[in-house]
Design an enzyme around this catalytic site. Structure first.
Site, short mmCIF file in Angstrom:
data_model
loop_
_atom_site.label_atom_id
_atom_site.label_comp_id
_atom_site.label_asym_id
_atom_site.label_seq_id
_atom_site.Cartn_x
_atom_site.Cartn_y
_atom_site.Cartn_z
N CYS A 150 0.86 -1.19 0.00
CA CYS A 150 0.00 0.00 0.00
C CYS A 150 0.90 1.24 0.00
CB CYS A 150 -0.89 -0.02 1.23
SG CYS A 150 -1.98 1.41 1.32
N ASN A 152 0.08 4.70 -0.18
CA ASN A 152 -0.29 5.75 0.77
C ASN A 152 -0.08 5.24 2.20
OD1 ASN A 152 -1.21 7.79 -1.06
ND2 ASN A 152 -3.01 6.53 -1.44
N ASN A 239 1.14 -5.46 -5.91
CA ASN A 239 -0.30 -5.72 -5.99
C ASN A 239 -0.75 -5.42 -7.42
OD1 ASN A 239 0.07 -2.95 -5.83
ND2 ASN A 239 -1.67 -2.59 -4.48
N HIS A 241 -2.60 -4.14 -10.83
CA HIS A 241 -3.26 -2.92 -11.33
C HIS A 241 -3.60 -3.08 -12.80
CE1 HIS A 241 -2.49 -0.46 -7.72
NE2 HIS A 241 -1.42 -1.23 -7.60
N ASN A 278 -6.87 -3.90 -8.75
CA ASN A 278 -7.13 -2.47 -8.60
C ASN A 278 -7.25 -1.92 -10.01
OD1 ASN A 278 -6.40 -2.13 -5.56
ND2 ASN A 278 -4.65 -3.23 -6.41
N ARG A 297 -9.13 -2.82 -5.32
CA ARG A 297 -9.42 -4.19 -4.88
C ARG A 297 -9.61 -4.17 -3.36
NH1 ARG A 297 -4.71 -8.76 -5.09
NH2 ARG A 297 -3.71 -7.15 -3.81
N GLY A 306 -1.64 4.96 -3.85
CA GLY A 306 -0.23 5.23 -4.13
C GLY A 306 0.38 4.24 -5.10
N THR A 307 0.12 2.95 -4.88
CA THR A 307 0.65 1.95 -5.82
C THR A 307 0.01 2.15 -7.19
OG1 THR A 307 -1.05 0.40 -4.99
CG2 THR A 307 1.20 0.16 -4.12
#
Ligand SMILES: N[C@H](CCC[C@H](N)C(=O)O)C(=O)O
Length: 362
Positions: A150, A152, A239, A241, A278, A297, A306-307
């Site tokens: 994550c 953020n 993660n 995207h 996401n 997600r 952020g990611t």
């Protein structure tokens, strides 16, 4: 399930003051004298007791230390500090004494509920380091699922650690995460610059079932969502995207026109994303200025990701739409992103702020 009492006191500007006496009492969660507002709310099978102290006399906030507050160990009470990064908000838990999260994924989901709990996009645990890192970070989304990383949240994590250890000025930390080693650095101005590592482009590692069409990467490929063909590029920052600049053959996106709750879940749960995804919907304002909205997600529409901001800059560069250094406008505010050619790492710079200290009965 008795969710129970949530007592929270805003960590307010110097003008307002909080009382250590207040926090000492939190553990017993006894009804506090003077100005307590205690109500019993019963919702179907759950009941919730909310007690909120009115004003209390006291010491000034600057004599109050988060470590002393978080040190309490009453069973069944979770002390936390609420942070946000551009409105992407998290419950931060000092979990440095154990490699097991203090609460379960189910409890996290209930705490994240914005009506029956504290309200947050996720719960983040500051844990002991792994293989020589300073710390480890785990996160549960507001639906209780556990993502790898994550962006953020890791900025909030860095500011949380600095507050716990009463660190002033520039500091960086090595953090073990599900996305590997992540290194946030608190800047002199309080912003946090994060080395987010390298993007993962190999389709099966995102993961996506879409076939690679630019080497092993999925770049500007066709994805059918409800019979409509979208152009998508898939990038992992640890993660998954899915980034889109619009429909195949259609005009460039106007992200403010999107009905996210309608379209977002159809991307998130699409069969082409075995771990869900996401999804970032992006509008190009210039080659160094992008605007996005995100359906996350496990968290839905958030004010910032952020990611996701990192992943979309990679996608924009791969699609030839942007340069490697961009300002990304999110609903909650801007992030500065750079995908450096020399080391292939992505750097993200942005804010992270504490909002309040709280205690929840589990
Ligand atoms: N919901 C995301 C994790 C949080 C990512 C986002 N809040 C960020 O700032 O990177 C996922 O399941 O991959």
């Amino acid at each position: 399930m008795e969710i129970a009492a949530i007592s929270s006191v805003s960590v307010a500007p110097q003008s307002r003051r909080v009382s250590n006496a207040f926090f000492r009492k939190i553990g017993s969660v006894s009804s506090l004298s003077f100005g307590i507002l205690e109500k019993e709310y019963c919702f179907k099978s759950t009941s919730l007791r909310v007690s909120a102290a009115a004003s209390m006399d006291a010491v000034t906030a600057d004599k109050f230390s988060p470590a002393s507050f978080l040190d309490k160990r009453e069973t069944g009470v979770l002390h936390f500090v609420k942070y946000h990064g551009l409105g992407n908000d998290f419950i931060l838990v000092d979990n440095r004494d154990s490699s097991e999260p203090k609460i379960t994924q189910e409890q996290a989901a209930k705490l994240c509920d914005r009506n029956f709990g504290v309200g947050a996009d996720g719960v983040i645990f500051a844990m002991p380091g792994v293989n020589g890192t300073d710390y480890a970070m785990r996160i549960f989304n507001s639906d209780g699922s556990e993502p790898e990383m994550c962006g953020n949240g890791v900025r909030c994590f860095a500011r949380f650690i600095a507050e716990l250890d009463n660190l002033q000025g520039k500091h960086s930390f090595t953090i073990h995460t599900g996305a590997g080693l992540i290194v946030p650095e608190i800047q002199d101005d309080g912003q946090v610059k994060v080395d987010m590592g390298t993007p993962i482009l190999k389709a099966q590692d995102v993961p996506t079932k879409l076939p690679g069409n630019k080497g092993e990467a999925v770049v500007q490929a066709e994805l059918f969502v409800d019979g409509v063909s979208w152009n998508v590029t898939c990038v992992s920052m640890g993660n998954p995207h899915c980034i889109t600049f619009g429909k195949k053959g259609g005009p460039n996106l106007k992200v403010d026109d999107l009905n996210l709750p309608e379209i977002g879940p159809k991307f998130e749960h699409h069969e082409m994303f075995p771990a869900r995804t996401n999804t970032e919907f992006v509008e190009v304002l210039s080659r160094s200025h992008l605007k996005m909205r995100v359906w996350e997600r496990g968290a839905g529409a958030t004010l910032a990701c952020g990611t996701g901001a990192c992943a979309l800059v990679v996608a924009a560069v791969l699609e030839g739409r942007a340069d490697r250094k961009c300002t990304v406008d999110l609903p909650g505010g801007p992030l500065e992103i750079e995908w450096k050619q020399e080391d292939n790492h992505i750097y993200m710079t942005g804010p992270a702020e504490a909002v309040f200290y709280g205690s929840a009965l589990l």
